[in-house]
Motif scaffolding. Structure first.
Motif, short mmCIF file in Angstrom:
data_model
loop_
_atom_site.label_atom_id
_atom_site.label_comp_id
_atom_site.label_asym_id
_atom_site.label_seq_id
_atom_site.Cartn_x
_atom_site.Cartn_y
_atom_site.Cartn_z
N ALA A 160 0.83 -1.21 0.00
CA ALA A 160 0.00 0.00 0.00
C ALA A 160 0.86 1.26 0.00
O ALA A 160 0.55 2.23 -0.70
N MET A 161 1.95 1.24 0.74
CA MET A 161 2.83 2.41 0.80
C MET A 161 3.50 2.68 -0.54
O MET A 161 3.78 3.83 -0.88
N GLU A 162 3.77 1.63 -1.28
CA GLU A 162 4.40 1.82 -2.59
C GLU A 162 3.47 2.54 -3.57
O GLU A 162 3.94 3.08 -4.57
N ARG A 163 2.18 2.54 -3.28
CA ARG A 163 1.22 3.22 -4.16
C ARG A 163 0.94 4.66 -3.73
O ARG A 163 0.12 5.34 -4.36
N LEU A 164 1.59 5.13 -2.67
CA LEU A 164 1.41 6.53 -2.26
C LEU A 164 1.97 7.47 -3.32
O LEU A 164 2.97 7.18 -3.97
N ASP A 165 1.31 8.59 -3.49
CA ASP A 165 1.73 9.57 -4.50
C ASP A 165 3.03 10.24 -4.05
O ASP A 165 3.02 10.99 -3.06
N PRO A 166 4.13 10.01 -4.73
CA PRO A 166 5.40 10.65 -4.32
C PRO A 166 5.36 12.16 -4.45
O PRO A 166 6.06 12.87 -3.72
N ALA A 167 4.53 12.67 -5.38
CA ALA A 167 4.44 14.12 -5.54
C ALA A 167 3.86 14.78 -4.29
O ALA A 167 4.27 15.88 -3.91
N MET A 168 2.92 14.12 -3.65
CA MET A 168 2.33 14.66 -2.43
C MET A 168 3.36 14.70 -1.31
O MET A 168 3.43 15.68 -0.56
N LEU A 169 4.17 13.65 -1.21
CA LEU A 169 5.21 13.63 -0.19
C LEU A 169 6.24 14.72 -0.46
O LEU A 169 6.70 15.40 0.47
N ALA A 170 6.62 14.90 -1.74
CA ALA A 170 7.59 15.92 -2.09
C ALA A 170 7.04 17.32 -1.82
O ALA A 170 7.76 18.19 -1.33
N ALA A 171 5.76 17.52 -2.10
CA ALA A 171 5.14 18.82 -1.85
C ALA A 171 5.13 19.14 -0.36
O ALA A 171 5.37 20.29 0.04
N ALA A 172 4.86 18.14 0.45
CA ALA A 172 4.86 18.36 1.90
C ALA A 172 6.24 18.74 2.39
O ALA A 172 6.39 19.62 3.26
N ARG A 173 7.27 18.13 1.83
CA ARG A 173 8.64 18.47 2.23
C ARG A 173 8.98 19.89 1.79
O ARG A 173 9.63 20.64 2.54
N VAL A 174 8.57 20.27 0.59
CA VAL A 174 8.85 21.61 0.08
C VAL A 174 8.18 22.67 0.96
O VAL A 174 8.74 23.75 1.21
N LEU A 175 6.99 22.35 1.46
CA LEU A 175 6.27 23.28 2.32
C LEU A 175 6.81 23.32 3.74
O LEU A 175 6.29 24.05 4.60
#
Length: 270
Positions: A160-175
């Motif tokens: 399930a974790m492999e299907r997480l959207d990496p863009a969302m994780l990257a956006a959270a880090r950028v913020l």
């Protein structure tokens, strides 16, 4: 060719599932003198010993499955993010599917048994025997169940974790999200449904397992162990069959709950 394969599949399902389940159902309805009745079910349901064991088994498996699911989250994340030695860790977790409950019972005996590693070290270092008998406690039984629950939960959660959207994780880090905020506010909310379905799946697997409990359970009467004793020890085949049907019914109810939760989660996500 497809017809031949379907025929082989139907034959395998019939021989491996339908016939045994049919025999189980017929045996559970066989009363004194070969008559058909619900007497076996009545005997089991009217017995506080059997019903208490069934309830205790469900609660114990649910509690250990919940703990195993939580323990598996960091391992699943490590595997899903392909960190160092993630492939080895995944392989070790997958091996747990090949081992029976007896194997984990033997591992607990080796660790906490009267002649296990802990007892021998305690005797050698301190000359005491406080850990003797620890293998037959509820905590040791839970440890044996967690031994196969946590690795299996880790594999299911990693998928399930492999299907997480990496863009969302990257956006959270950028913020500016910290690792803790990323985990609590971004990752975990998306894992509510996978964690719920994993918990129910692990609970079902645990309810069908009795090898570990057969070796070390003393404080809790695990229901599959009682079925084994009725069938092998006392020769009460019909009563054991009724108990098996009741256990299968409980598992089917839990599976229906899992399907309902999964379907509701998909509708909510859509």
């Amino acid at each position: 060719m497809r017809g031949v394969l379907l025929g082989i599949l139907a034959l395998a399902l019939g021989a491996g599932i339908v016939l045994p389940m049919g025999f189980l159902g017929i045996a559970s309805l066989r009363g004194p003198g070969g008559t058909f009745s619900f007497l076996n079910y009545a005997d089991v349901l009217a017995s506080p010993y059997f019903t208490g064991s069934l309830v205790a088994t469900i609660l114990f498996c649910a509690a250990t499955a919940g703990l195993g699911t939580l323990i598996a989250v960091p391992t699943a994340w490590w595997i899903a993010r392909r960190r160092r030695a993630a492939r080895i860790l995944r392989a070790l977790c997958q091996v747990s599917f090949a081992f029976s409950g007896v194997v984990y019972g033997m591992l607990v005996l080796t660790l906490l048994g009267n002649s296990g590693v802990v007892s021998l070290l305690e005797s050698f270092l301190f000359g005491t025997e406080f850990s003797r008998g620890a293998v037959y406690t509820t905590a040791a039984l839970a440890l044996g169940y967690l031994g196969f629950q946590a690795p299996r939960a880790a594999i299911l959660l990693a998928q399930a974790m492999e299907r997480l959207d990496p863009a969302m994780l990257a956006a959270a880090r950028v913020l500016g999200a910290s690792p803790r905020q990323l985990a609590l506010l971004v990752v975990l909310p998306q894992l509510r449904l996978p964690m719920a379905t994993t918990f129910l799946a692990i609970t079902l697997m645990s309810m069908a397992s009795f090898g570990t409990a057969l070796l070390i359970a003393r404080t809790i009467e695990i229901f599959p162990v009682l079925i084994y004793r009725e069938f092998v020890g006392f020769g009460e085949i019909n009563r054991a069959a009724a108990m098996g049907v009741l256990l299968a019914t409980c598992c089917l109810v839990l599976e229906a709950v899992a399907r309902f939760v999964a379907a509701r989660g998909r509708r909510y996500a859509a």
